[in-house]
Design a protein around this motif. Structure first.
Motif, PDB file in Angstrom:
ATOM      1  N   ALA A 171      -1.666   3.697  -1.965  1.00 20.48           N
ATOM      2  CA  ALA A 171      -2.044   3.072  -0.699  1.00 20.48           C
ATOM      3  C   ALA A 171      -3.377   3.595  -0.184  1.00 20.48           C
ATOM      4  CB  ALA A 171      -0.948   3.311   0.346  1.00 20.48           C
ATOM      5  N   GLN A 174      -6.258   1.948  -1.994  1.00 22.74           N
ATOM      6  CA  GLN A 174      -6.351   0.543  -1.579  1.00 22.74           C
ATOM      7  C   GLN A 174      -6.991   0.430  -0.195  1.00 22.74           C
ATOM      8  OE1 GLN A 174      -2.483  -1.409  -1.953  1.00 22.74           O
ATOM      9  NE2 GLN A 174      -2.020  -0.157  -3.759  1.00 22.74           N
ATOM     10  N   ALA A 175      -6.627   1.348   0.709  1.00 22.18           N
ATOM     11  CA  ALA A 175      -7.212   1.328   2.054  1.00 22.18           C
ATOM     12  C   ALA A 175      -8.700   1.646   2.014  1.00 22.18           C
ATOM     13  CB  ALA A 175      -6.473   2.309   2.962  1.00 22.18           C
ATOM     14  N   ILE A 296      -0.724  -1.795   4.656  1.00 21.92           N
ATOM     15  CA  ILE A 296      -0.181  -1.595   3.307  1.00 21.92           C
ATOM     16  C   ILE A 296       1.217  -0.981   3.388  1.00 21.92           C
ATOM     17  CG2 ILE A 296      -0.478  -0.284   1.172  1.00 21.92           C
ATOM     18  CD1 ILE A 296      -3.535  -0.533   1.669  1.00 21.92           C
ATOM     19  N   ASN A 300       4.687  -2.809   2.010  1.00 17.35           N
ATOM     20  CA  ASN A 300       5.517  -2.166   0.996  1.00 17.35           C
ATOM     21  C   ASN A 300       6.898  -1.805   1.515  1.00 17.35           C
ATOM     22  OD1 ASN A 300       3.980  -1.290  -1.739  1.00 17.35           O
ATOM     23  ND2 ASN A 300       2.525  -1.427  -0.062  1.00 17.35           N
TER      24      ASN A 300
END
Length: 303
Positions: A171, A174-175, A296, A300
């Protein structure tokens, strides 16, 4: 009217009325953006009296030959783009270093998550106080700005580790990628003229941001005293919607930051004002990163 909130305040380089020079006129040779006095005109060696402001400019004839407005040579001690880039890089670099150290040194397993999360929250509170102090100061303080970046990095390192290790693997990366993509996209759109920052844009963004934070505070109060997810603004489908809205607001703040830098360069802002630009950009990028990280985590947790 300019907000003093460190998240909302885009103090610009105008110290009197208006935001980022919306009420001010640039120095001689700079782009004209409004009508009132330039906050840096006093003592400006290139400010000219009424009439032709470029009459004594040795470069005027050459500039006009190519059909461009004449430009005054840069003054010593004025902010440059290099100053902004270096100071922003230093601030973000320190934030990244302390975040990496917090990730490595503050484990978030079952035995240590309470202690690590407590340290992270404490660092966030200290960072918030430092940001507030800097926002109320009339001049940029590199020590305050760098200290804010260091403590905020500790908080980001802990919260990123919690989400990455306990909710959504990968995560944090991705951030980061999402934040970089928003930054690049807004920069391209701003330079291309697709985003026009003016009084109306500023007023709309400030109103939307105040409403957004007010709803988040109400949601937090309901969560603290009522338990659960409060009003549900940070979970489920509604949480996804608010996460997207938060990222869009962050993108709007980036446009305001770019306007701040552009006006500072045009008005001949003092070199130390580059620290304010770095401070604003860091605040905005942290906002966007946290919104991506929260989004995110919500996506999830719903899987």
């Amino acid at each position: 009217m300019r907000s003093r909130n460190p998240v909302f305040s885009r103090r610009g380089f105008s110290r009197d009325n208006g935001y980022a020079g919306f009420n001010a006129a640039p120095q001689a040779g700079g782009p004209a953006v409004a009508t009132q006095a330039n906050p840096y005109a006093q003592g400006n060696p290139y400010a000219q009296p009424a009439g032709n402001p470029y009459a004594q400019n040795p470069y005027a004839q050459q500039d006009q030959q190519f059909g461009a407005p004449p430009q005054a040579p840069p003054a010593a001690g004025r902010m440059t783009m290099d100053d902004v880039v270096i100071r922003t890089g230093s601030t973000l670099g320190l934030l990244v270093v302390t975040a990496a150290l917090a990730w490595a040194l503050l484990p978030v397993d079952d035995a240590n998550i309470g202690r690590s999360y407590g340290i992270g929250i404490g660092a966030a509170l200290i960072g918030m106080v430092l940001a507030l102090v800097q926002s109320f100061k009339r001049k940029a303080s590199p020590a305050l700005i760098l200290s804010y970046a260091a403590f905020e990095g500790v908080f980001l390192g802990v919260v990123s580790s919690v989400v990455d290790n306990r909710i959504a693997d990968g995560a944090a990366m991705q951030a980061v990628i999402g934040t970089m993509a928003v930054f690049a996209g807004v920069l391209i759109a701003y330079k291309a003229g697709w985003i026009r920052v003016n009084r109306r844009f500023y007023g709309f963004v400030m109103a939307a941001a105040l409403g957004f934070v007010f709803l988040m505070m109400v949601n937090l109060l309901f969560a603290v005293f009522g338990g659960g997810d409060g009003l549900g603004f940070r979970s489920g489908a509604l949480g996804v919607v608010f996460g997207i809205v938060g990222i869009i607001l962050g993108a709007c703040f980036l446009a305001l930051d770019f306007k701040q830098v552009e006006d500072g360069l045009a008005y001949g802002a003092p070199r130390e004002e580059a620290w304010l630009a770095a401070f604003g950009l860091t605040l905005t990028l942290v906002w966007i990163y946290l919104e991506f990280l929260r989004l995110i985590a919500i996506l999830n947790s719903n899987d």
